[in-house]
Design an enzyme around this catalytic site. Structure first.
Site, PDB file in Angstrom:
ATOM      1  N   LEU A 133     -62.911   2.138  -8.520  1.00 51.82           N
ATOM      2  CA  LEU A 133     -62.023   2.030  -9.670  1.00 51.82           C
ATOM      3  C   LEU A 133     -62.731   2.583 -10.896  1.00 51.82           C
ATOM      4  O   LEU A 133     -63.950   2.458 -11.030  1.00 51.82           O
ATOM      5  CB  LEU A 133     -61.652   0.557  -9.926  1.00 51.82           C
ATOM      6  N   ASP A 134     -61.962   3.181 -11.806  1.00 54.68           N
ATOM      7  CA  ASP A 134     -62.526   3.630 -13.069  1.00 54.68           C
ATOM      8  C   ASP A 134     -63.067   2.445 -13.851  1.00 54.68           C
ATOM      9  O   ASP A 134     -62.667   1.294 -13.630  1.00 54.68           O
ATOM     10  CB  ASP A 134     -61.451   4.345 -13.910  1.00 54.68           C
ATOM     11  N   ARG A 135     -63.954   2.729 -14.782  1.00 54.63           N
ATOM     12  CA  ARG A 135     -64.588   1.683 -15.584  1.00 54.63           C
ATOM     13  C   ARG A 135     -63.571   0.717 -16.187  1.00 54.63           C
ATOM     14  O   ARG A 135     -63.735  -0.503 -16.142  1.00 54.63           O
ATOM     15  CB  ARG A 135     -65.414   2.332 -16.695  1.00 54.63           C
ATOM     16  N   ARG A 233     -53.021   7.948 -13.272  1.00 57.15           N
ATOM     17  CA  ARG A 233     -53.047   8.329 -14.690  1.00 57.15           C
ATOM     18  C   ARG A 233     -52.468   9.731 -14.894  1.00 57.15           C
ATOM     19  O   ARG A 233     -51.680   9.969 -15.828  1.00 57.15           O
ATOM     20  CB  ARG A 233     -54.481   8.258 -15.209  1.00 57.15           C
TER      21      ARG A 233
END
Length: 292
Positions: A133-135, A233
């Site tokens: 997962l992204d930050r 996104r």
């Protein structure tokens, strides 16, 4: 750690290695077992991997791992353990927590937190994160506890046998439901950002359903059919409804200080036992506040 697997054989196999290969044991794991004392035990006796198997045989595999992830500094980074057994962990990751250490993130990542968790228990731990997962994306991810579960889970990701559902808050009034089938490529001149590109891109498919709308925002449930970098996104921006607070694709922080994306559900068959697993994580407070 030590993990013992017991198999009761019900058909003929030309070799133990043939059987273990079918169970997902990689070349690396097989090499490790051959070098482990009593790593492969056939009907109570140590055996070569070339030995044949017949119905009624009992095979016991002992997988030992004494190594640790040397470059990961243990640090008390907070996270929630949703589920844990000998083969895997399900973690609910907070936002603003990187998954892996990097140039500017040495001691504030999930990896540091897990290294700390196992250090407190005086257990060796090799960091193997299966779905990244992204930050700033919160929610569920899978950690493999040993090399075999890592190989099996990675294969399940590649064959799309792990169902991943996300919740997002998007700008605008998102249509009721639909499928975004639009290839994604690296944006020209950038090492980070992605874009929809029908000439250079790799196929990417996202299923979405709008759950509610409020004050010009929509709560959307999304299911990934593929797993491209920044897929949700990029696809939501392409659709015309970018995620709130997305610093790359919609840098508007008036409502959200981070991208409004949450890994809400994971469902899959357990890689070792085959038991169906289904985990959910509630909407985090910042996203829930927007919709309520």
């Amino acid at each position: 750690m030590t993990r013992i697997f017991t198999y009761n054989i019900d058909m003929n196999y030309s070799s133990i290695e043939e059987f273990l290969r079918q169970k997902g044991y990689s070349h690396h794991i097989m090499t490790h077992l051959k070098r482990t004392e009593r790593g492969i035990v056939h009907n109570g006796d140590w055996a070569y991997s070339s030995a044949a198997l017949v119905p009624g045989d009992r095979l016991v595999i002992t997988l030992t791992e004494d190594a640790c992830s040397e470059n990961i500094l243990p640090a008390p980074v907070p996270f929630e353990i949703v589920y844990e057994d000998e083969d895997l962990m399900i973690i609910n990751k907070p936002s603003n927590t990187p998954v892996h250490p990097s140039v500017n993130n040495y001691g504030n990542t999930l990896a540091n937190g897990l290294a700390w968790h196992f250090a407190q228990k005086k257990e060796n731990f090799v960091y193997r994160c299966i779905n990244r997962l992204d930050r700033d994306t919160s929610g569920l991810l899978i950690i493999a506890r040993h090399a075999l579960s890592a190989a099996l889970l990675s294969s399940m990701v590649a064959s799309r046998n792990i169902c991943r559902e996300y919740l997002a808050v998007a700008a605008g009034s998102v249509p009721h439901c639909g499928i975004i089938d639009a290839p994604i490529a690296r944006e020209a001149g950038s090492a980070i950002t992605r874009c929809v590109d029908f000439e250079r891109g790799e196929r990417a498919v996202t299923h979405y359903k709008c759950l509610s709308r409020r004050d010009g925002c929509s709560l959307v449930r999304l299911r990934l059919e593929t797993g491209r970098t920044h897929q949700i996104r990029v696809h939501m921006k392409y659709l015309g409804y970018p995620l709130l607070g997305d610093y790359l694709y919609n840098p508007d922080y008036r409502i959200m200080k981070r991208q409004a994306l949450h890994s809400a559900r994971l469902s899959f068959d357990h890689p070792v036992t085959g038991i169906k697993m289904d985990f959910t994580a509630p909407l985090p407070d910042d996203m829930e506040w927007i919709m309520k």
